[in-house]
Design an enzyme around this catalytic site. Structure first.
Site, PDB file in Angstrom:
ATOM      1  N   ARG A  28       0.801  -1.219   0.000  1.00  0.00           N
ATOM      2  CA  ARG A  28       0.000   0.000   0.000  1.00  0.00           C
ATOM      3  C   ARG A  28       0.836   1.272   0.000  1.00  0.00           C
ATOM      4  O   ARG A  28       0.605   2.179  -0.808  1.00  0.00           O
ATOM      5  CB  ARG A  28      -0.930   0.019   1.226  1.00  0.00           C
ATOM      6  CG  ARG A  28      -2.254  -0.667   1.028  1.00  0.00           C
ATOM      7  CD  ARG A  28      -2.776  -1.206   2.334  1.00  0.00           C
ATOM      8  NE  ARG A  28      -1.799  -2.131   2.910  1.00  0.00           N
ATOM      9  CZ  ARG A  28      -1.669  -3.403   2.509  1.00  0.00           C
ATOM     10  NH1 ARG A  28      -2.454  -3.878   1.569  1.00  0.00           N
ATOM     11  NH2 ARG A  28      -0.758  -4.190   3.050  1.00  0.00           N
ATOM     12  N   THR A  29       1.787   1.373   0.920  1.00  0.00           N
ATOM     13  CA  THR A  29       2.534   2.628   1.041  1.00  0.00           C
ATOM     14  C   THR A  29       3.325   2.909  -0.226  1.00  0.00           C
ATOM     15  O   THR A  29       3.318   4.032  -0.749  1.00  0.00           O
ATOM     16  CB  THR A  29       3.475   2.576   2.262  1.00  0.00           C
ATOM     17  OG1 THR A  29       2.705   2.321   3.439  1.00  0.00           O
ATOM     18  CG2 THR A  29       4.215   3.892   2.424  1.00  0.00           C
TER      19      THR A  29
ATOM     20  N   LYS B  55      26.269  -3.691  -1.506  1.00  0.00           N
ATOM     21  CA  LYS B  55      27.716  -3.720  -1.760  1.00  0.00           C
ATOM     22  C   LYS B  55      28.488  -2.909  -0.730  1.00  0.00           C
ATOM     23  O   LYS B  55      29.695  -2.715  -0.877  1.00  0.00           O
ATOM     24  CB  LYS B  55      27.995  -3.173  -3.157  1.00  0.00           C
ATOM     25  CG  LYS B  55      27.289  -3.926  -4.274  1.00  0.00           C
ATOM     26  CD  LYS B  55      27.547  -3.256  -5.622  1.00  0.00           C
ATOM     27  CE  LYS B  55      26.795  -3.967  -6.745  1.00  0.00           C
ATOM     28  NZ  LYS B  55      26.990  -3.306  -8.062  1.00  0.00           N
TER      29      LYS B  55
ATOM     30  N   ARG C 246      11.641   3.868   2.782  1.00  0.00           N
ATOM     31  CA  ARG C 246      11.312   2.987   3.909  1.00  0.00           C
ATOM     32  C   ARG C 246      12.543   2.157   4.211  1.00  0.00           C
ATOM     33  O   ARG C 246      13.198   1.630   3.304  1.00  0.00           O
ATOM     34  CB  ARG C 246      10.121   2.084   3.589  1.00  0.00           C
ATOM     35  CG  ARG C 246       9.899   0.993   4.642  1.00  0.00           C
ATOM     36  CD  ARG C 246       8.630   0.212   4.422  1.00  0.00           C
ATOM     37  NE  ARG C 246       7.461   1.012   4.768  1.00  0.00           N
ATOM     38  CZ  ARG C 246       6.225   0.513   4.817  1.00  0.00           C
ATOM     39  NH1 ARG C 246       6.000  -0.766   4.533  1.00  0.00           N
ATOM     40  NH2 ARG C 246       5.204   1.290   5.134  1.00  0.00           N
TER      41      ARG C 246
ATOM     42  N   HIS D 229       5.773   6.484  11.152  1.00  0.00           N
ATOM     43  CA  HIS D 229       5.198   6.365   9.808  1.00  0.00           C
ATOM     44  C   HIS D 229       4.301   7.592   9.637  1.00  0.00           C
ATOM     45  O   HIS D 229       3.070   7.498   9.693  1.00  0.00           O
ATOM     46  CB  HIS D 229       4.392   5.076   9.716  1.00  0.00           C
ATOM     47  CG  HIS D 229       4.090   4.619   8.321  1.00  0.00           C
ATOM     48  ND1 HIS D 229       4.175   5.460   7.229  1.00  0.00           N
ATOM     49  CD2 HIS D 229       3.678   3.415   7.834  1.00  0.00           C
ATOM     50  CE1 HIS D 229       3.838   4.789   6.131  1.00  0.00           C
ATOM     51  NE2 HIS D 229       3.535   3.549   6.476  1.00  0.00           N
TER      52      HIS D 229
END
Length: 338
Positions: A57-58, A86, A107, A135
């Protein structure tokens, strides 16, 4: 708060008038989100959508919001597909990718990581969730949903009665929402969780210091009586040390239609940040609530696009230009997408 050019990292950045500004712009975005009008205000702009933790969703909501404003989206999902695998630092990644983008959504599983990234970025960074910390866009869309749901009952956010149920220790959505509710008056918050998964003490203290009435409980049925909103959350199993530990709490608090009918007021609104856990040993929000008109979880997701469009328009300083770069969509009004 000066939105233009700013990072959106924490609810702590917001005063009440800032929240109301976001909501006002979100209201303006509705015809574009509903495809009744098209705007190209961000034509040529690029969003870097960087999600180093699973998201549906986000990630899609942010991307759709940017597309609906006329911009393009470039995505990086998972550590394995990025140079971080890396050994590249967040600083170097931010310096590079901010040269390719006009805005970045990130995120990351570690608390504070998005703020660290933003410190090196040359463009606005929006926090899509950093570990169990915050959030902010979810909290804004949740409160926007609460505002709209209560408005249908002739109510306002002041004097809200809300029960938050489930994993309150690791649930970053409720952390941010609690901080946001601290901006409002005479709010009553009931925190319902196992003892081990209680809301962090500093957040409870912040709410009480702001004048909110806060109760903590392990009793679901009595806690969801006489509230306006029941906000349910899943067990955040990815934050636990083991699957076995998470399983100890899964299914502890289940809201279904029979529990709702027996204990909730008739107009109590049901919310959840999603995903809800539909496995048989979980079901914190049962499928038998799907036909309940007070189930607002999908209205929440729709509202998320509006709020994220508003955040992009504000941080990229194009709010006043949206209508100038828009037109009606005849194929929508003709019924093509109805």
């Amino acid at each position: 708060m000066e939105f233009a050019g700013s990072h959106i990292l924490s609810i702590q950045q917001f005063e009440r008038n800032d929240v109301e500004r976001v909501f006002s712009v979100a209201d303006q975005m509705e015809p574009y989100a509903q495809r009744k009008r098209v705007t190209k205000v961000l034509d040529g702009a690029i969003l870097g959508n960087m999600f180093f933790e699973p998201s549906t969703r986000t990630r899609v909501s942010f991307g759709s919001a940017f597309n609906l404003l006329g911009g393009e989206v470039r995505e990086t999902t998972g550590f394995e597909s990025s140079a971080i695998a890396k050994g590249e630092s967040l600083y170097d990644t931010a310096r590079v990718l901010s040269g390719y983008s006009d805005a970045i959504v990130m995120r990351h599983p570690q608390a504070g990581s998005v703020a660290e990234f933003a410190a090196a970025s040359r463009v606005p960074v929006l926090n899509g969730g950093d570990g169990s910390n915050e959030h902010p866009s979810q909290a804004l869309l949740d409160l926007y949903t609460i505002k709209k749901e209560l408005a249908g009952q002739g109510r306002e956010i002041d004097r809200l009665r809300i029960a938050m149920v489930g994993d309150l220790r690791y649930g970053r959505t409720v952390h941010s929402l609690c901080k946001l509710l601290s901006l409002y008056r005479e709010v009553q918050v009931r925190l319902v969780s196992p003892q081990e998964l209680r809301m962090p003490g500093e957040i409870v203290e912040q709410m009480r210091n702001a004048g909110l009435q806060v109760e903590e409980s392990e009793a679901l049925e009595e806690s969801i009586a006489h509230v306006d909103i029941v906000y349910s959350t899943r067990i955040q199993e990815e934050r636990f040390n083991s699957q076995e530990e998470a399983d100890l709490y899964r299914g502890r608090f289940r809201l279904n239609q029979s529990v709702y009918t027996a204990h909730c007021e008739p107009n109590t609104v049901i919310m959840h940040p999603l995903p809800r856990d539909s496995r048989d040993n979980a079901r914190e929000l049962d499928d038998d609530l799907n036909d309940n008109p007070n189930l607002a979880i999908f209205r929440q997701t729709d509202n998320g696009v509006l709020v994220r469009m508003a955040l992009f328009a504000l941080t990229l300083d194009v709010v006043d230009q949206v209508a100038q770069h828009s037109r009606e969509v005849n194929w929508y009004t003709a019924g093509r997408f109805q």
